[in-house]
Design a protein around this motif. Sequence first.
Motif, PDB file in Angstrom:
ATOM      1  N   GLU A 175      75.395 112.584 107.820  1.00  0.00           N
ATOM      2  CA  GLU A 175      76.112 113.256 108.911  1.00  0.00           C
ATOM      3  C   GLU A 175      77.218 114.168 108.400  1.00  0.00           C
ATOM      4  N   ALA A 176      77.928 113.758 107.354  1.00  0.00           N
ATOM      5  CA  ALA A 176      79.022 114.589 106.833  1.00  0.00           C
ATOM      6  C   ALA A 176      78.501 115.934 106.358  1.00  0.00           C
ATOM      7  N   ASN A 177      77.354 115.957 105.729  1.00  0.00           N
ATOM      8  CA  ASN A 177      76.764 117.220 105.290  1.00  0.00           C
ATOM      9  C   ASN A 177      76.360 118.079 106.483  1.00  0.00           C
ATOM     10  N   ARG A 178      75.746 117.449 107.482  1.00  0.00           N
ATOM     11  CA  ARG A 178      75.295 118.201 108.655  1.00  0.00           C
ATOM     12  C   ARG A 178      76.484 118.832 109.376  1.00  0.00           C
ATOM     13  N   LYS A 179      77.557 118.093 109.509  1.00  0.00           N
ATOM     14  CA  LYS A 179      78.749 118.644 110.163  1.00  0.00           C
ATOM     15  C   LYS A 179      79.326 119.806 109.358  1.00  0.00           C
ATOM     16  N   ALA A 180      79.323 119.689 108.039  1.00  0.00           N
ATOM     17  CA  ALA A 180      79.845 120.765 107.195  1.00  0.00           C
ATOM     18  C   ALA A 180      78.989 122.015 107.311  1.00  0.00           C
ATOM     19  N   VAL A 181      77.681 121.844 107.386  1.00  0.00           N
ATOM     20  CA  VAL A 181      76.781 122.984 107.539  1.00  0.00           C
ATOM     21  C   VAL A 181      77.009 123.665 108.890  1.00  0.00           C
ATOM     22  N   VAL A 182      77.131 122.880 109.943  1.00  0.00           N
ATOM     23  CA  VAL A 182      77.384 123.449 111.267  1.00  0.00           C
ATOM     24  C   VAL A 182      78.657 124.290 111.245  1.00  0.00           C
ATOM     25  N   ALA A 183      79.713 123.758 110.665  1.00  0.00           N
ATOM     26  CA  ALA A 183      80.987 124.489 110.620  1.00  0.00           C
ATOM     27  C   ALA A 183      80.854 125.789 109.844  1.00  0.00           C
ATOM     28  N   ALA A 184      80.138 125.755 108.726  1.00  0.00           N
ATOM     29  CA  ALA A 184      79.979 126.963 107.912  1.00  0.00           C
ATOM     30  C   ALA A 184      79.143 128.005 108.636  1.00  0.00           C
ATOM     31  N   LEU A 185      78.064 127.593 109.283  1.00  0.00           N
ATOM     32  CA  LEU A 185      77.208 128.543 109.995  1.00  0.00           C
ATOM     33  C   LEU A 185      77.929 129.144 111.201  1.00  0.00           C
ATOM     34  N   GLU A 186      78.699 128.323 111.902  1.00  0.00           N
ATOM     35  CA  GLU A 186      79.429 128.823 113.078  1.00  0.00           C
ATOM     36  C   GLU A 186      80.500 129.831 112.686  1.00  0.00           C
ATOM     37  N   ALA A 187      80.993 129.748 111.472  1.00  0.00           N
ATOM     38  CA  ALA A 187      82.064 130.643 111.032  1.00  0.00           C
ATOM     39  C   ALA A 187      81.542 132.013 110.604  1.00  0.00           C
ATOM     40  N   GLY A 188      80.234 132.136 110.416  1.00  0.00           N
ATOM     41  CA  GLY A 188      79.669 133.391 109.952  1.00  0.00           C
ATOM     42  C   GLY A 188      79.325 134.331 111.082  1.00  0.00           C
ATOM     43  N   PRO A 189      78.978 135.593 110.749  1.00  0.00           N
ATOM     44  CA  PRO A 189      78.699 136.607 111.774  1.00  0.00           C
ATOM     45  C   PRO A 189      77.250 136.661 112.228  1.00  0.00           C
ATOM     46  N   ASP A 190      76.352 135.964 111.529  1.00  0.00           N
ATOM     47  CA  ASP A 190      74.929 136.110 111.796  1.00  0.00           C
ATOM     48  C   ASP A 190      74.509 135.328 113.038  1.00  0.00           C
ATOM     49  N   SER A 191      73.803 136.000 113.954  1.00  0.00           N
ATOM     50  CA  SER A 191      73.422 135.336 115.203  1.00  0.00           C
ATOM     51  C   SER A 191      72.392 134.238 114.966  1.00  0.00           C
ATOM     52  N   ASP A 192      71.465 134.443 114.032  1.00  0.00           N
ATOM     53  CA  ASP A 192      70.501 133.398 113.704  1.00  0.00           C
ATOM     54  C   ASP A 192      71.200 132.169 113.150  1.00  0.00           C
ATOM     55  N   ALA A 193      72.184 132.387 112.294  1.00  0.00           N
ATOM     56  CA  ALA A 193      72.931 131.263 111.726  1.00  0.00           C
ATOM     57  C   ALA A 193      73.639 130.477 112.821  1.00  0.00           C
ATOM     58  N   ARG A 194      74.214 131.188 113.777  1.00  0.00           N
ATOM     59  CA  ARG A 194      74.890 130.489 114.873  1.00  0.00           C
ATOM     60  C   ARG A 194      73.892 129.758 115.760  1.00  0.00           C
ATOM     61  N   ALA A 195      72.686 130.322 115.912  1.00  0.00           N
ATOM     62  CA  ALA A 195      71.647 129.634 116.687  1.00  0.00           C
ATOM     63  C   ALA A 195      71.231 128.335 115.994  1.00  0.00           C
ATOM     64  N   ILE A 196      71.078 128.378 114.672  1.00  0.00           N
ATOM     65  CA  ILE A 196      70.761 127.162 113.922  1.00  0.00           C
ATOM     66  C   ILE A 196      71.894 126.157 114.056  1.00  0.00           C
ATOM     67  N   ALA A 197      73.132 126.624 113.975  1.00  0.00           N
ATOM     68  CA  ALA A 197      74.279 125.725 114.112  1.00  0.00           C
ATOM     69  C   ALA A 197      74.281 125.030 115.471  1.00  0.00           C
ATOM     70  N   ALA A 198      73.953 125.784 116.533  1.00  0.00           N
ATOM     71  CA  ALA A 198      73.926 125.194 117.871  1.00  0.00           C
ATOM     72  C   ALA A 198      72.863 124.108 117.965  1.00  0.00           C
ATOM     73  N   LEU A 199      71.686 124.361 117.391  1.00  0.00           N
ATOM     74  CA  LEU A 199      70.626 123.358 117.410  1.00  0.00           C
ATOM     75  C   LEU A 199      71.021 122.128 116.594  1.00  0.00           C
ATOM     76  N   MET A 200      71.669 122.356 115.463  1.00  0.00           N
ATOM     77  CA  MET A 200      72.126 121.225 114.646  1.00  0.00           C
ATOM     78  C   MET A 200      73.194 120.417 115.373  1.00  0.00           C
ATOM     79  N   ARG A 201      74.097 121.121 116.036  1.00  0.00           N
ATOM     80  CA  ARG A 201      75.166 120.410 116.755  1.00  0.00           C
ATOM     81  C   ARG A 201      74.574 119.537 117.859  1.00  0.00           C
TER      82      ARG A 201
END
Length: 212
Positions: A175-201
């Motif tokens: 879980e700690a890794n998954r949360k870290a990935v979500v935070a990193a993807l949400e901080a970036g500008p890429d819309s696909d990355a944010r979509a992946i972050a939303a699904l992970m969250r």
Amino acid sequence: MATPRGFIDPSAARLDALLDAYPFVTLVTVHDGAPDASHVPVLARRDDGRLVLEGHWGRANPQAHDGDDVLVLVHGPSAYLSASWYPDKTERARVPTWNYVVAHLRGRFERFDDEDALGDLVARTADRFEAEAGGDWRYDHSDPRERTQLRGIIGFRVHVHAAELTRKLSQNHPEANRKAVVAALEAGPDSDARAIAALMRDGLSAPGTPEP
């Protein structure tokens, strides 16, 4: 596609949602031993629970005339994951990877080129996508000029008989890794990355898949 079992999602509802959000698909066929591909938008619906895709090609497209079996590739969001994001990167010697959502659908074509059916397909396609694009064009079957243009296309229905939805969303990480990935993807500008972050969250409350 070789997919680890932990990434396969059997949910018909999530497959339908993927097709609704990403309706521009790849059709792969084989003719005389050589693969061919087209990239087209489709309308997806359920017929007694079975998935049916509808769309059209230009009449000159070889796929409009050859072959009955098709592999449909549905491309959802994807994102690169840096190994530097993982809290246990040193302990577990982590490496970079990609998270993604895709679907592979196998089916058979039903082709049609009668004017009324093509007109209905074009009208429904416009109804589906025009408002989303901020446009207001509508097909007018009573206009002979618009009906004439139907001669340049061939419609298809794909009756899907096998579907595999793959959602690789770091389920094999703690879980700690998954949360870290979500935070990193949400901080970036890429819309696909944010979509992946939303699904992970959305999946953070679910237990992860044990690592090998």
